[in-house]
Enzyme design. Structure first.
Site, mmCIF file in Angstrom:
data_model
loop_
_atom_site.group_PDB
_atom_site.id
_atom_site.type_symbol
_atom_site.label_atom_id
_atom_site.label_comp_id
_atom_site.label_asym_id
_atom_site.label_seq_id
_atom_site.Cartn_x
_atom_site.Cartn_y
_atom_site.Cartn_z
ATOM 1 C CD GLU A 59 0.982 -34.463 25.014
ATOM 2 O OE1 GLU A 59 0.423 -34.683 25.179
ATOM 3 O OE2 GLU A 59 1.527 -32.883 25.205
ATOM 4 N N GLY A 60 2.119 -39.931 22.186
ATOM 5 C CA GLY A 60 1.408 -41.079 22.174
ATOM 6 C C GLY A 60 1.371 -41.034 20.241
ATOM 7 C CB THR A 61 3.267 -42.837 17.229
ATOM 8 O OG1 THR A 61 2.984 -44.574 18.549
ATOM 9 C CG2 THR A 61 4.750 -42.762 17.839
ATOM 10 C CD1 TRP B 19 13.764 -36.252 20.842
ATOM 11 C CD2 TRP B 19 13.257 -37.948 21.976
ATOM 12 N NE1 TRP B 19 14.445 -37.166 20.120
ATOM 13 C CE2 TRP B 19 14.417 -38.040 20.487
ATOM 14 C CE3 TRP B 19 12.758 -38.689 22.451
ATOM 15 C CZ2 TRP B 19 14.559 -39.419 20.676
ATOM 16 C CZ3 TRP B 19 12.785 -40.168 22.250
ATOM 17 C CH2 TRP B 19 14.400 -40.462 21.284
ATOM 18 N N GLY C 170 4.198 -22.998 -6.094
ATOM 19 C CA GLY C 170 5.035 -22.490 -6.140
ATOM 20 C C GLY C 170 4.845 -21.716 -5.030
#
Length: 392
Positions: free
Chosen positions: A363-365, A156, A340
């Protein structure tokens, strides 16, 4: 306490807003749909000085403060987060890390190119089994005397396929745990560096996200950053600053969705009047505005703390937590306001909703941010950063 931006900061904000609307907005939907890397837009950001905003002019940067950087990130992120994440990684993780902790030789060789956009940087920390647990590095760097041999896989990686310089975190001595981790500067054209396929992502689809493989990559000893064993501390320090950048990105996503919602609500009519005059929609706009302004104050505060030499670890974590939650919550509401039309690409809010999710992860959950904050609560140091200078 001062809330008024300086003339220089306002000029940065306006320049970023104009660039986003005139240069990033055209083609943003097509780039997202086809996962097309924004080559021309990145070149434009380099020319505008967005890729090295906080770097000293001595090394080709803009010498700006963190708040100016945050203001630019916010405006760019209202429009194109595939571009703003490139700005964030290059500034917060790569350039800042090198300028703060790199040797003079490393700065002269690499930082100037990164600050001017001649080179793009990538920060290579995450692995298949080392995401939130950054101590579990499987990538190894074997000390061979005058060089290291690096082997491992990084996942990632933003700018993975377009970067020329990687900052790679690797384990040198397993027995020492996190104290046996080092950080290295790796050039992507060196033998053994293999770029995997581009990830097909939910959001920020035009940004370059790849798996990187390092197969017996020879790295000179002078490319290690800091003393032996400094790598984990380096990564954590860099990520704290990076969280301010991602908090600003999340703020921009929420603010962009809000601005689009206000505009649409004034134009769209139902039951004989603009939907903005219906309380159901008006209250949504009020909630959006209030939450976004609260997040903005937290993000600006974190930047102010960093600029004033205070310990901004908790401030950055709080800012990222609240801003990313606001981005996710209110991009969903923006789609609802659009009805819609919000479910189709033409109106942009569905893309902002998809982009918002990653701000709660990379960058950190959000869970990691709560861990950082709660540890400071339990240590009794949560509010000390407001008046006590950092010892780092």
């Amino acid at each position: 306490m001062e809330f008024i931006l300086t003339e220089e900061q306002l000029a940065v904000k306006e320049a970023a807003r104009e660039f986003a609307q005139q240069t990033l907005l055209p083609g943003v939907i097509e780039r997202d749909t086809h996962m097309t890397y924004p080559t021309e837009q990145v070149r434009g950001m380099a020319e505008m000085g967005f890729l090295g905003m906080m770097v000293s002019p001595e090394y080709g940067g803009g010498g700006m403060d963190t708040l100016s950087y945050v203001l630019a990130m916010e405006e760019l992120s209202k429009v194109d987060n595939s571009c703003s994440v490139i700005v964030s990684v290059n500034n917060s993780l790569v350039c800042w890390g090198l300028e703060t902790y790199g040797s003079e030789e490393q700065k002269k060789k690499y930082l100037t190119k990164l600050a001017t956009g001649e080179s793009i940087g990538a920060f290579c920390l995450s692995e298949p089994e080392a995401g939130s647990d950054a101590t579990s590095q499987r990538t190894t760097a074997v000390d061979m005397g005058d060089h290291y041999i690096i082997n491992g896989t990084k996942n990632w990686i933003t700018n993975g396929g377009s970067s020329q310089i990687h900052l790679v975190i690797a384990q040198t001595d397993v027995e020492k745990g996190h104290k046996g981790i080092n950080a290295f500067i790796v050039e992507t054209d060196w033998d053994g560096v293999v770029i995997g396929a581009k990830e097909d992502k939910l959001g920020i689809r035009a940004s370059d996200t790849h798996t990187i493989l390092y197969n017996d990559v020879k790295v000179p000893k002078e490319n290690r950053i800091g003393d032996d064993g400094f790598g984990f501390k380096f990564a954590m320090k860099v990520l704290s600053g990076g969280r301010i950048g991602i908090a600003a990105q999340a703020l921009g996503i929420a603010a962009g969705a809000y601005e689009l919602s206000v505009k649409y609500a004034k134009e769209r009519e139902a039951f004989g009047k603009p939907i903005s005059q219906h309380q159901a929609i008006a209250f949504k706009l009020a909630d959006m505005s209030t939450d976004i302004e609260a997040a903005r104050l937290m993000v600006y505060r974190a930047a102010w703390m960093k600029d004033n030499g205070l310990d901004y670890t908790s401030g950055a974590a709080m800012a990222k937590l609240i801003a990313s939650d606001a981005a996710m919550k209110h991009t969903v509401e923006a789609v609802q306001v659009h009805g819609g039309y919000g479910f189709v690409k033409e109106y942009h809010v569905e893309r902002l909703m998809r982009d918002a999710k990653i701000t709660q992860i990379y960058e950190g959950t959000s869970e990691i941010q709560k861990l950082v904050i709660s540890r400071n609560i339990l240590k009794g140091t949560l509010y000390e950063p407001m008046w006590k200078p950092s010892n780092s």
